[in-house]
Design a protein around this motif. Structure first.
Motif, PDB file in Angstrom:
ATOM      1  N   HIS A 112      40.227  25.590  36.317  1.00  7.04           N
ATOM      2  CA  HIS A 112      39.108  26.180  36.413  1.00  7.04           C
ATOM      3  C   HIS A 112      38.904  27.263  35.419  1.00  7.04           C
ATOM      4  O   HIS A 112      37.885  27.992  35.346  1.00  7.04           O
ATOM      5  CB  HIS A 112      38.984  26.899  37.894  1.00  7.04           C
ATOM      6  N   GLY A 113      39.839  27.363  34.424  1.00 11.04           N
ATOM      7  CA  GLY A 113      39.619  28.230  33.388  1.00 11.04           C
ATOM      8  C   GLY A 113      39.666  29.965  33.852  1.00 11.04           C
ATOM      9  O   GLY A 113      38.792  30.467  33.342  1.00 11.04           O
ATOM     10  N   VAL A 114      40.517  30.096  34.983  1.00  9.32           N
ATOM     11  CA  VAL A 114      40.462  31.337  35.619  1.00  9.32           C
ATOM     12  C   VAL A 114      41.475  32.226  35.075  1.00  9.32           C
ATOM     13  O   VAL A 114      42.615  31.596  34.973  1.00  9.32           O
ATOM     14  CB  VAL A 114      40.136  31.244  37.053  1.00  9.32           C
ATOM     15  N   ASP A 115      41.614  33.444  35.161  1.00  6.44           N
ATOM     16  CA  ASP A 115      42.463  34.298  34.734  1.00  6.44           C
ATOM     17  C   ASP A 115      42.830  35.016  36.146  1.00  6.44           C
ATOM     18  O   ASP A 115      41.915  35.718  36.414  1.00  6.44           O
ATOM     19  CB  ASP A 115      42.106  35.481  33.708  1.00  6.44           C
ATOM     20  N   LEU A 116      43.997  34.817  36.684  1.00  9.85           N
ATOM     21  CA  LEU A 116      44.244  35.514  38.128  1.00  9.85           C
ATOM     22  C   LEU A 116      44.412  36.843  37.965  1.00  9.85           C
ATOM     23  O   LEU A 116      44.338  37.779  39.093  1.00  9.85           O
ATOM     24  CB  LEU A 116      45.648  34.733  38.592  1.00  9.85           C
ATOM     25  N   HIS A 117      44.526  37.427  36.834  1.00  6.89           N
ATOM     26  CA  HIS A 117      44.577  38.986  36.797  1.00  6.89           C
ATOM     27  C   HIS A 117      43.404  39.627  37.009  1.00  6.89           C
ATOM     28  O   HIS A 117      43.386  40.598  37.591  1.00  6.89           O
ATOM     29  CB  HIS A 117      45.041  39.440  35.241  1.00  6.89           C
ATOM     30  N   ASP A 118      42.142  38.934  36.875  1.00  8.97           N
ATOM     31  CA  ASP A 118      40.985  39.844  37.292  1.00  8.97           C
ATOM     32  C   ASP A 118      40.231  38.806  37.650  1.00  8.97           C
ATOM     33  O   ASP A 118      38.658  38.847  37.518  1.00  8.97           O
ATOM     34  CB  ASP A 118      40.297  40.312  35.849  1.00  8.97           C
ATOM     35  N   ALA A 119      40.524  38.147  38.398  1.00 11.96           N
ATOM     36  CA  ALA A 119      39.627  37.043  39.286  1.00 11.96           C
ATOM     37  C   ALA A 119      38.781  37.560  40.114  1.00 11.96           C
ATOM     38  O   ALA A 119      39.087  38.261  40.969  1.00 11.96           O
ATOM     39  CB  ALA A 119      40.459  35.789  39.976  1.00 11.96           C
TER      40      ALA A 119
END
Length: 279
Positions: A41-48
């Motif tokens: 999903h092109g998501v960065d879990l650091h700042d989701a």
């Protein structure tokens, strides 16, 4: 760009926090799934964003354990990465009340009657029903545990020993087959004793013959529930089961239908004629 998560480093961090092997496996699996989902999903879990984490949570069953494991797995990762995160965005359903799994009296009776005619298969029922043995404890049981036949000293989880009085029915049934020492059920080849898998197989045979749909662990639940019905002392049940925490024991016991019926029938008769003083 999606976050790159070093799973090996994460696993070592969990071990460093003192988590058990099974817990480490569960949390690592949850994070691995979250990483793959985030990459798709092109998501960065650091700042989701919280809404994104809600979408991620919807990929898991809406159960207390599944959502709690996901939230905790992410919390540990955020701690490792020194990221604040949004753990509360993953809503964890309330934990369902424990459901005791004790057998009905009728099923326990059928199993016990059938088990008495079977050796060694019936020992699974007798040891579980009358002394609360676990499968692993049945597999590794030794005759020395029954020294004197008044108490049985069971070597349980974590190397802890618990002492349980030997029920007369169990005593008379076992003493007919007792030897001086060694395992109750020696293994074959290099195995010193049978395995828990053999315990399962033995129980399945007896249960099929008794026409009872159950599992070996339900015998332990039945032992616990029977003691609790007689004493209403959960700490006594904890001691007999060898649990480290009483919270674990609470999953084994509850208010049975029979105890409820007995309690109501034991009530006094309100307004009984012999107690009324009429003007």
């Amino acid at each position: 760009m999606a976050a790159v998560v070093p799973l090996d480093e994460y696993r070592e961090y969990l071990y460093g926090r003192g988590l058990r092997d099974e817990t480490v496996r569960q949390y690592t699996a949850k994070l691995r799934f979250a990483v793959a989902w985030a990459a798709d999903h092109g998501v960065d879990l650091h700042d989701a964003a919280p809404s994104t984490l809600r979408e991620l949570a919807d990929e898991f069953p809406n159960s207390h354990s599944s959502r709690r494991h996901l939230r905790t797995a992410l919390m540990y990762w955020w701690q490792l990465e020194d990221v604040e995160g949004w753990p509360d965005a993953i809503v964890v359903p309330k934990k369902p009340p424990p459901r005791p799994r004790a057998l009905t009296v009728e099923d326990a009776d059928r199993l016990a009657v059938t088990a008495r005619a079977w050796w060694p298969e019936g020992s699974v029922v007798m040891l579980g029903l009358y002394a609360g043995f676990r499968r692993s404890e049945i597999a590794a049981a030794r005759w020395e545990w029954f020294a004197g036949w008044k108490w049985v000293s069971i070597m349980g989880k974590g190397g802890r020993t618990r002492h349980v009085p030997v029920h007369p029915d169990l005593r008379s049934w076992l003493r007919q087959r007792a030897t001086a020492s060694g395992y109750l059920f020696p293994g074959e080849g290099r195995r010193a004793h049978i395995t828990p898998a053999t315990v399962n197989n033995w129980f399945d045979r007896v249960a099929a013959a008794a026409d009872v749909d159950a599992t070996p662990h339900q015998l332990r639940h039945t032992f616990a529930q029977t003691i609790y019905d007689q004493t209403r002392d959960v700490y006594l049940v904890q001691k007999l089961l060898g649990h480290a925490n009483v919270e674990t024991t609470m999953r084994y016991v509850g208010v049975s239908e029979r105890a409820t019926e007995d309690a109501v029938l034991a009530m006094r008769s309100f307004g009984a004629p012999n107690r009324l003083k009429l003007a």
